[in-house]
Design an enzyme around this catalytic site. Structure first.
Site, mmCIF file in Angstrom:
data_model
loop_
_atom_site.group_PDB
_atom_site.id
_atom_site.type_symbol
_atom_site.label_atom_id
_atom_site.label_comp_id
_atom_site.label_asym_id
_atom_site.label_seq_id
_atom_site.Cartn_x
_atom_site.Cartn_y
_atom_site.Cartn_z
ATOM 1 N N ASP A 165 27.719 -7.056 13.012
ATOM 2 C CA ASP A 165 27.079 -8.060 12.145
ATOM 3 C C ASP A 165 27.779 -9.413 12.332
ATOM 4 O O ASP A 165 28.769 -9.525 13.040
ATOM 5 C CB ASP A 165 27.096 -7.610 10.676
ATOM 6 C CG ASP A 165 28.503 -7.441 10.134
ATOM 7 O OD1 ASP A 165 29.362 -6.935 10.871
ATOM 8 O OD2 ASP A 165 28.764 -7.833 8.978
ATOM 9 N N HIS A 487 25.512 -0.830 18.517
ATOM 10 C CA HIS A 487 25.018 -1.559 17.346
ATOM 11 C C HIS A 487 25.816 -2.863 17.291
ATOM 12 O O HIS A 487 26.879 -2.941 16.662
ATOM 13 C CB HIS A 487 25.228 -0.719 16.083
ATOM 14 C CG HIS A 487 24.644 -1.342 14.850
ATOM 15 N ND1 HIS A 487 23.369 -1.099 14.428
ATOM 16 C CD2 HIS A 487 25.179 -2.214 13.954
ATOM 17 C CE1 HIS A 487 23.135 -1.789 13.319
ATOM 18 N NE2 HIS A 487 24.222 -2.470 13.010
ATOM 19 N N ASP A 529 24.239 7.195 21.160
ATOM 20 C CA ASP A 529 24.249 5.872 21.797
ATOM 21 C C ASP A 529 22.916 5.174 21.535
ATOM 22 O O ASP A 529 22.114 4.989 22.437
ATOM 23 C CB ASP A 529 24.516 6.014 23.304
ATOM 24 C CG ASP A 529 24.506 4.662 24.006
ATOM 25 O OD1 ASP A 529 24.678 3.631 23.319
ATOM 26 O OD2 ASP A 529 24.324 4.642 25.238
ATOM 27 N N GLU A 538 28.651 1.323 16.376
ATOM 28 C CA GLU A 538 28.908 -0.110 16.166
ATOM 29 C C GLU A 538 30.246 -0.475 16.850
ATOM 30 O O GLU A 538 31.039 0.394 17.175
ATOM 31 C CB GLU A 538 28.966 -0.433 14.666
ATOM 32 C CG GLU A 538 29.090 -1.929 14.387
ATOM 33 C CD GLU A 538 28.678 -2.348 12.958
ATOM 34 O OE1 GLU A 538 28.292 -1.469 12.160
ATOM 35 O OE2 GLU A 538 28.743 -3.556 12.677
HETATM 36 O O1 9MR Z 1 34.828 0.369 9.083
HETATM 37 C C1 9MR Z 1 34.201 0.440 7.801
HETATM 38 C C2 9MR Z 1 34.200 1.880 7.333
HETATM 39 O O2 9MR Z 1 35.512 2.332 7.144
HETATM 40 C C3 9MR Z 1 33.390 2.008 6.067
HETATM 41 O O3 9MR Z 1 33.288 3.377 5.725
HETATM 42 C C4 9MR Z 1 32.015 1.400 6.268
HETATM 43 C C5 9MR Z 1 31.130 1.475 5.037
HETATM 44 O O4 9MR Z 1 31.616 0.689 4.015
HETATM 45 O O5 9MR Z 1 32.132 0.050 6.661
HETATM 46 C C6 9MR Z 1 32.798 -0.119 7.877
HETATM 47 O O6 9MR Z 1 32.898 -1.468 8.172
HETATM 48 C C7 9MR Z 1 31.702 -2.161 8.471
HETATM 49 C C8 9MR Z 1 31.624 -3.338 7.510
HETATM 50 O O7 9MR Z 1 31.425 -2.864 6.221
HETATM 51 C C9 9MR Z 1 30.566 -4.344 7.907
HETATM 52 N N1 9MR Z 1 30.691 -4.733 9.281
HETATM 53 C C10 9MR Z 1 30.658 -3.596 10.205
HETATM 54 C C11 9MR Z 1 31.795 -2.670 9.905
HETATM 55 C C12 9MR Z 1 31.880 -1.541 10.932
HETATM 56 O O8 9MR Z 1 30.838 -0.632 10.818
#
Ligand code: 9MR
Length: 560
Positions: A165, A487, A529, A538
């Site tokens: 994102d 992602h 994937d 991601e």
């Molecule tokens: O890495 C984060 C993971 O530990 C959490 O469980 C998850 C849900 O809250 O979020 C992950 O972080 C994401 C973040 O919230 C938004 N940007 C992408 C991050 C990686 O997926």
């Protein structure tokens, strides 16, 4: 039934340094007999070997057979083969086998830069226009203060996009930046020579510090000058479209509520930065240190301000639906900040804040940062005055105990990798667990000189590069079978190009929170994937940073 073709062998798809342990795995009900090793271009077999049974089956119940070809030390490009069955993807033996990956894992941060054009000179075919200038970021009602009321605008340009994102989150920026700074702090001579091909290359600063500075400067803008508190994140209200390019992304951006977690993480990173940049610029170092101390003071006065997104959304408009990075346990953040401030200032008040720190080893993650501080204390031990050395000895003992435990259990697993010693490692971003364990082993090596720990670090790198349950090399652009559909908005916005290279994807995650189609529910096979899969495919800065530490650290410790 044996898998066929290049999926027959699971192995590190990049290859091996000459002295490295070299093993590949085959799944089969019966012992597949023997394997041959040839140069990739053909010719007579160079080596013939037999398989040994792995000590355990895979988690999906497949018997696993180990081909050990560690005697191979000559430079070249090779493949393994079972006559009549198939051969492996090609792999190299070369003392510089990880050089390109090492640089790419750091160049990835350049690709993540917000608010700037990426020129072809540095970005090659991934050149793009900048977006998210972040010159006028709006104060969200949750962040309103007397000097900055809701709706006021603040300039907060630069920094790295967090992940797939386009938002920028202080908590995650904290651990990612600190991990890069720590890599430099551990291997300063190595990094002083490492060129990344970024706009700042050639200036007096090592490139890794230039890259980190790009984010540090943004982080500074996240501190409220009025009181020293730090906003939790800079974000749109909702995630932007999956294929929108930065230059076309027009969503309004907000600074949301200050939080104690963000403020303490900020304090820790700024304190560490102060000591690392001071040889280059006293003025810059001073700015970082003052920012760190003001943040520490704010956190001391506001010890428990949590970021609770749902509660905020009941109270304020607009609702915020992006990454929360909310953490309800803040003791580790406090200890990390205290450790970094103590190292950088020698002020015993910070040391006193450390005294009751738990000793037990905790693998670092964005929500568990205590050992970022403990590692720093260990790295800087020689210079520390007025620290209880018996306490530090306990810390080191705890680190070694965990490294020993993982190393020992690793030998009992099907994949011979520390990562697969427990299903609990398979969380969202599990690949960062493997990379962070790699850092633990490097640190264990530095404490003991035991090269066995370097082999364990390399075992986890082998895991990440293909010796695993899915047969993927989890780094984009590296290995014969790597993620094609991460992602990652930056990549999705350039669909004609291969994915941006050098990015570690999150990896197997049996919780599958994204509800995408997965080929398996088994913990270490829960990976898909697909663009859809934000929970397994991601990319993220806090996953790339430990990858960069691990790969560069292995090179720095093993090359002359
Ligand atoms: O890495 C984060 C993971 O530990 C959490 O469980 C998850 C849900 O809250 O979020 C992950 O972080 C994401 C973040 O919230 C938004 N940007 C992408 C991050 C990686 O997926």
């Amino acid at each position: 039934q044996l898998a066929s073709g290049t999926a027959l062998f699971r192995l590190n798809q990049l290859g091996y340094a000459p002295e490295q342990r070299k093993i590949a795995l085959v799944f089969a009900e019966e012992n597949p007999g023997y394997f041959l090793l040839r140069e990739h271009s053909g010719g007579d077999p160079i080596l013939k070997g037999s398989f040994t049974p792995a000590p355990a089956k895979s988690w999906s119940g497949k018997p696993v057979w180990i081909a050990n070809f560690s005697t191979l030390k000559k430079n070249g490009l090779y493949r393994l083969e079972i006559p009549g069955r198939g051969s492996s993807l090609p792999f190299a033996v070369n003392s510089d086998v990880y050089g390109k990956l090492a640089r790419a894992s750091l160049k990835a941060f350049y690709f993540q830069r917000a608010s700037t054009d990426l020129d072809a000179q540095y970005a090659g075919r991934w050149a793009r226009r900048g977006g998210h200038a972040d010159r006028e970021v709006e104060i969200h009602p949750s962040a309103a203060g007397t000097s900055r009321p809701a709706g006021a605008t603040v300039a907060s340009p630069g920094g790295w996009y967090d992940a797939g994102d386009y938002n920028k989150y202080i908590v995650n920026s904290g651990i990612a930046t600190a991990t890069l700074l720590s890599a430099y702090e551990r291997y300063p001579r190595y990094f002083t020579r490492l060129e990344l091909g970024i706009p700042e290359s050639g200036n007096p600063l090592p490139d890794i510090l230039d890259e980190a500075r790009y984010n540090l400067r943004w982080m500074l803008t996240m501190q409220d000058p009025a009181d020293g508190g730090v906003y939790h994140k800079l974000t749109t209200a909702r995630f932007e479209g999956m294929t929108v390019a930065p230059a076309d992304a027009g969503g309004r951006r907000y600074l949301v509520q200050k939080s104690t977690a963000a403020t303490l993480d900020f304090a820790a990173v700024m304190a560490q930065a102060a000591r690392l940049y001071s040889p280059f610029s006293a003025e810059e170092a001073d700015k970082y240190l003052r920012a760190a101390e003001r943040a520490w003071t704010w956190a001391a006065q506001n010890p428990g301000i949590l970021y609770r997104q749902e509660a905020l959304n009941r109270k304020y408009d607009p609702d915020i639906h992006t990454g929360a990075y909310s953490d309800e346990y803040l003791e580790d953040e406090r200890l990390w900040a205290a450790a970094e401030l103590f190292i950088s200032t020698g002020n015993t008040a910070y040391r006193d804040a450390l005294q009751n720190a738990p000793i037990d080893y905790q693998l670092p993650s964005w929500s568990q940062v205590q050992w970022l501080g403990h590692y720093s204390l260990i790295r800087r031990e020689q210079e520390l005055k007025h620290l209880d050395l018996a306490w530090l000895t306990e810390i080191k003992r705890s680190l070694l105990k965990e490294a020993e435990r993982l190393r020992h259990q690793s030998a009992q697993t099907a994949y011979q990798a520390p990562m697969v010693t427990s299903k609990t490692h398979f969380v969202w971003g599990s690949n960062s667990v493997a990379a962070n364990q790699g850092i633990l082993f490097l640190e264990a090596y530095h404490l003991t000189g035991d090269v066995g720990f370097l082999h364990s670090a390399a075992d986890n790198l082998d895991y990440l590069l293909g010796r695993n349950a899915t047969g993927y090399s989890y780094v984009t652009g590296f290995g014969g079978k790597s993620p094609q559909h991460p992602h990652h908005r930056l990549a999705a916005a350039q669909p004609a190009l291969p994915p941006l290279p050098g990015f570690l994807v999150g990896g197997p995650n049996p919780a599958q929170q994204d509800n995408c189609d997965y080929p398996s529910d088994v913990a270490d096979e829960s990976y898909t994937d697909t663009l859809c899969s934000y929970a397994s495919n991601e990319i993220a800065i806090n996953w790339n940073a430990p990858l960069a530490y691990l790969v560069n650290g292995l090179i720095a410790t093993t090359s002359k």
